[in-house]
Design a protein around this motif. Structure first.
Motif, PDB file in Angstrom:
ATOM      1  N   GLY B  46       0.784  -1.235   0.000  1.00  0.00           N
ATOM      2  CA  GLY B  46       0.000   0.000   0.000  1.00  0.00           C
ATOM      3  C   GLY B  46       0.815   1.283   0.000  1.00  0.00           C
ATOM      4  O   GLY B  46       0.258   2.372  -0.097  1.00  0.00           O
ATOM      5  N   GLU B  47       2.132   1.174   0.126  1.00  0.00           N
ATOM      6  CA  GLU B  47       2.923   2.407   0.177  1.00  0.00           C
ATOM      7  C   GLU B  47       3.461   2.770  -1.215  1.00  0.00           C
ATOM      8  O   GLU B  47       3.389   1.976  -2.163  1.00  0.00           O
ATOM      9  CB  GLU B  47       4.107   2.251   1.137  1.00  0.00           C
ATOM     10  CG  GLU B  47       5.293   1.480   0.561  1.00  0.00           C
ATOM     11  CD  GLU B  47       6.567   1.603   1.408  1.00  0.00           C
ATOM     12  OE1 GLU B  47       6.667   2.507   2.255  1.00  0.00           O
ATOM     13  OE2 GLU B  47       7.477   0.774   1.208  1.00  0.00           O
ATOM     14  N   THR B  48       3.992   3.994  -1.314  1.00  0.00           N
ATOM     15  CA  THR B  48       4.777   4.375  -2.475  1.00  0.00           C
ATOM     16  C   THR B  48       6.215   4.560  -2.005  1.00  0.00           C
ATOM     17  O   THR B  48       6.479   5.393  -1.133  1.00  0.00           O
ATOM     18  CB  THR B  48       4.269   5.684  -3.094  1.00  0.00           C
ATOM     19  OG1 THR B  48       2.939   5.488  -3.548  1.00  0.00           O
ATOM     20  CG2 THR B  48       5.147   6.107  -4.262  1.00  0.00           C
ATOM     21  N   VAL B 204      -1.812   8.852  -8.134  1.00  0.00           N
ATOM     22  CA  VAL B 204      -2.206   8.950  -6.726  1.00  0.00           C
ATOM     23  C   VAL B 204      -3.650   8.463  -6.548  1.00  0.00           C
ATOM     24  O   VAL B 204      -3.963   7.694  -5.634  1.00  0.00           O
ATOM     25  CB  VAL B 204      -2.055  10.406  -6.228  1.00  0.00           C
ATOM     26  CG1 VAL B 204      -2.756  10.608  -4.889  1.00  0.00           C
ATOM     27  CG2 VAL B 204      -0.576  10.777  -6.120  1.00  0.00           C
ATOM     28  N   GLN B 207      -3.914   4.679  -6.923  1.00  0.00           N
ATOM     29  CA  GLN B 207      -3.412   3.985  -5.747  1.00  0.00           C
ATOM     30  C   GLN B 207      -4.468   3.947  -4.644  1.00  0.00           C
ATOM     31  O   GLN B 207      -4.707   2.919  -4.031  1.00  0.00           O
ATOM     32  CB  GLN B 207      -2.158   4.695  -5.222  1.00  0.00           C
ATOM     33  CG  GLN B 207      -1.637   4.075  -3.934  1.00  0.00           C
ATOM     34  CD  GLN B 207      -0.297   4.639  -3.538  1.00  0.00           C
ATOM     35  OE1 GLN B 207      -0.130   5.854  -3.449  1.00  0.00           O
ATOM     36  NE2 GLN B 207       0.665   3.775  -3.319  1.00  0.00           N
ATOM     37  N   VAL B 227       4.846  12.379  -4.298  1.00  0.00           N
ATOM     38  CA  VAL B 227       4.016  11.170  -4.268  1.00  0.00           C
ATOM     39  C   VAL B 227       4.500  10.076  -3.313  1.00  0.00           C
ATOM     40  O   VAL B 227       3.726   9.179  -2.985  1.00  0.00           O
ATOM     41  CB  VAL B 227       3.867  10.550  -5.682  1.00  0.00           C
ATOM     42  CG1 VAL B 227       3.170  11.514  -6.622  1.00  0.00           C
ATOM     43  CG2 VAL B 227       5.204  10.116  -6.244  1.00  0.00           C
ATOM     44  N   ALA B 228       5.753  10.113  -2.868  1.00  0.00           N
ATOM     45  CA  ALA B 228       6.293   8.956  -2.154  1.00  0.00           C
ATOM     46  C   ALA B 228       6.137   9.064  -0.638  1.00  0.00           C
ATOM     47  O   ALA B 228       6.292  10.136  -0.056  1.00  0.00           O
ATOM     48  CB  ALA B 228       7.771   8.774  -2.503  1.00  0.00           C
ATOM     49  N   ASP B 229       5.838   7.917  -0.010  1.00  0.00           N
ATOM     50  CA  ASP B 229       5.808   7.857   1.450  1.00  0.00           C
ATOM     51  C   ASP B 229       7.226   7.714   1.997  1.00  0.00           C
ATOM     52  O   ASP B 229       7.592   8.335   2.975  1.00  0.00           O
ATOM     53  CB  ASP B 229       4.978   6.648   1.905  1.00  0.00           C
ATOM     54  CG  ASP B 229       3.564   6.714   1.384  1.00  0.00           C
ATOM     55  OD1 ASP B 229       2.874   7.697   1.692  1.00  0.00           O
ATOM     56  OD2 ASP B 229       3.144   5.794   0.652  1.00  0.00           O
TER      57      ASP B 229
END
Lengths: 336, 353
Positions: B46-48, B204, B207, B227-229
């Motif tokens: 579930g992450e980016t 986004v 996702q 966009v990234a975690d």
């Protein structure tokens, strides 16, 4: 604008470029005017197809004469550039106006050494014996920060990294000691750390030689760092221009505002999931063969503030209370 | 999220490419390009995870190795707890349905002689999904709508679309098999600014709607930050820093990340004038002959004694005031939690290698 002796080194007025195509006349540049001052940087910003590169190529006589129709005026150092023949233009290119293009891999000749290409450029602008030209070539390579310049003269382009090749291009562009340098997406193909090196180099050289620079790019970050004056193009027209501060801090035109909102920033401390979505402008720029009536941005405009937008082309008008800042829109944002 | 096993895990991953010498008469002499040279990495469900680095650092190769488009030379890739190297061809194929790639160049990655409908439908045919003409047609239309294309354009060819629309076709094709893990390999690099924003927002939204896990590979740190975690920074075949995106980008602990962050131009003249840009000397060394010890030492402004001798490993860094040196450990504060998992491979944080 700073007071330099004499004023602009290049003045462009109402430049228009159209191409004959099988589908009809493609109007790519539609009345562009600007000045380039010595030692200052004018950034021309736009997306693909906005006419930003074609406008520069037209000045230099680099468009195919059989399909391109060019009108308007471009006076360089008192000399009209538009309408000159190839031989007259060759004297201007390099010596008067230098160019650096996006892709150093394709603008250098792969089968000639760097030294040979530099020597050719030098001798094209001034008659000098080969050995003098060679010594000068070595100096130029050193000036653009290439280590061990003497041995690099023997190198072929493929033996150099992208950043080094772009330095060589800059050295070639500087060979004729141009008073105006046109850099067309000159750092776009480079990595950011290499881009930082090249920007540093160009700004230093500009200061030393008092060169007027036209920096053509789509990258607003680069513009914010190097430009004095900014001109935003859309569908071949200037939609907004002003000092770099006016443009970034007080943008007026919905297209400029959209571009800024679409650009992600590094220094917003929020995690990605708490950030706002980027601003998007639906649709695409208009087809230059079928430019819409009225404002060319109308089909994508989120504002459409005025009844005239659809039918009348908004003139490039001064923004009240902001000298030198002009925008082609009927819209006045709040707080401006 | 803690406690749940990662969706993708790479351990000791190497991807080496043998290269023939460029010299005539010496064609048999080979050298090895170490594109990925010892990477441990996991991607949580579930992450980016943003993977950032400059050309030639091996980030695309790493992305492709994670979905087994490239076979690793050494090391393992686990997907959902299964070592992909141990799988039979048919088992690997059914696993492939659960992963997808969105490529950089929407001009090169689409077959010009195929309608976009056929291109989007290809994974359906390969994996035997939505069988039957009508059902497949309906599914293709649905996918096109999901990515913002007009389903009536399914019979058109790639050249009839703009760059942004082509990238949407590539995204629809990637989604066709209903993947869980998507490697986005420079998905916005060849697009205009306004179109980049459209594609990033689309990714986004997708996702969120489909619970996708992303590896977002890009040279553009600002896009990655958007966009990234978490962010992993790659240099010459190695991960040199990794952690939560705000801590890695806003408080970099590796000198390379620091230089990278400082080199990203900000669209603000005020910030640009105030900035202290770190300009690195020299070029990236050849991945065929990386420097001894720390690979970044040849360009590092902070190089010191141990750097040529010891190859640094990733070690925990960050917290309240990490660069200055180790103060008292922060305890249970929120900041310490946020910095948890922030690692950098640099001797400045203690010589370990």
């Amino acid at each position: 604008m700073r007071d330099e002796q004499g004023g602009p080194v290049l003045s462009v007025r109402d430049l228009r470029v159209a191409f004959r195509t099988p589908r009809g006349l493609a109007r790519v540049v539609n009345g562009l005017s600007y000045d380039v001052e010595p030692g200052r940087t004018l950034a021309i910003v736009g997306e693909s197809g906005s006419g930003k590169s074609v406008g520069a190529l037209a000045l230099l006589g680099l468009l195919p004469g059989d399909v391109a129709r060019i009108s308007g005026s471009a006076v360089f150092d008192g000399y009209e550039l538009i309408g000159r023949d190839e031989e007259e233009m060759r004297a201007v290119r390099g010596a008067g106006v230098g160019m650096v293009f996006q892709d150093p891999a394709t603008s250098l000749n792969p089968v000639l050494t760097v030294g040979r290409q530099l020597v050719e450029a030098l001798r094209a602008h001034a008659s000098m014996p080969k050995d003098v030209a060679r010594a000068r070539a070595e100096e130029l390579l050193a000036e653009v920060g290439i280590p061990d310049p003497r041995s690099r003269l023997e190198a072929y382009p493929h033996q150099l990294s992208g950043g080094m090749r772009q330095r060589v291009m800059i050295a070639i562009a500087l060979a004729g000691q141009p008073r105006v340098l046109i850099a067309d997406e000159a750092t776009t193909a480079l990595d950011v750390t290499v881009q930082a090196q090249i920007l540093d180099l160009l700004m230093r050289l500009q200061k030393e030689h008092s060169t007027g620079v036209i920096w053509i790019t789509h990258d607003l970050g680069v513009v914010a760092g190097i430009a004095d004056h900014v001109l935003v193009m859309y569908a071949g027209r200037c939609v907004e221009e002003g000092s770099v501060d006016a443009l970034f801090e007080r943008p007026v035109h919905p297209y400029t505002r959209g571009l800024l909102g679409a650009t992600p920033v590094v220094d917003d401390p929020r995690p990605a999931r708490e950030r706002d979505l980027l601003v998007t402008m639906p649709g695409l720029p208009p087809d230059p063969v079928e430019l819409p009536e009225g404002c060319a941005f109308y089909p994508r405009c989120p504002v459409r503030a005025d009844v005239r937008c659809r039918t009348e082309e908004p003139p490039l008008a001064s923004v009240a209370g902001d000298p030198g800042h002009r925008a082609a829109t009927f819209y006045t944002p709040e707080g401006v | 999220m803690a406690g749940e096993p990662p969706l993708v895990r790479a351990s000791g991953l190497h991807v080496h490419f043998p290269m023939r010498s460029q010299m005539p008469f010496r064609r048999s002499v080979t050298e090895v390009v170490r594109a990925v040279d010892g990477v441990d990495l996991h991607v949580r469900r579930g992450e980016t995870l943003g993977l950032v680095g400059e050309s030639g650092c091996g980030k695309s190769t790493l992305g492709q190795a994670l979905v087994r488009l490239i076979d690793p030379s050494a090391g393992t890739v686990e997907f959902d707890g299964v070592d992909t190297a141990t799988l039979s061809a048919s088992a690997l194929r059914s696993l492939r349905r659960r992963m997808a790639v969105i490529f950089q160049d929407p001009f090169a990655s689409l077959d010009p002689r195929r309608t976009v409908g056929d291109t989007i439908g290809e994974p359906l045919a390969i994996h035997g999904l939505h069988r039957g003409r009508r059902r497949r047609r309906a599914r293709i239309g649905e996918l096109m709508e999901v990515v913002g294309l007009d389903p009536d354009h399914r019979g058109r060819y790639p050249h009839e679309f703009s760059g942004g629309q082509r990238q949407r076709v590539g995204i629809a094709r990637a989604l066709a098999g209903e993947p869980e893990f998507v490697v986005c390999d420079e998905p916005i690099a060849s697009l205009d600014v306004s179109v980049q924003a459209q594609v990033m927002n689309l990714l986004v939204r997708l996702q969120r709607d489909f619970g996708l896990t992303y590896l977002f590979v890009s040279h553009d740190l600002a896009a990655v930050r958007q966009v990234a975690d978490r962010v992993a920074v790659m240099y010459l075949g190695r991960i040199v820093e990794i952690g939560a995106a705000p801590s890695v980008v806003d408080d970099p602990q590796h000198p390379y990340t620091e230089a990278l962050v400082s080199a990203v131009p900000a669209p603000s003249p005020r910030k640009e004038r105030a900035r202290d840009r770190i300009v690195l000397g020299g070029d990236i060394p050849s991945p065929a002959a990386p420097p001894s010890g720390c690979r970044f030492r040849t360009r590092c402004p902070k190089v010191f004694d141990p750097c040529p001798h010891y190859d640094p490993v990733l070690q925990p860094v960050g917290g309240d005031d990490a660069l200055g040196g180790d103060d008292a450990v922060g305890g249970d504060t929120g900041d310490a939690d946020a910095a948890q998992g922030h690692q950098a491979a640099c001797h400045l944080h203690g010589v370990r290698g």
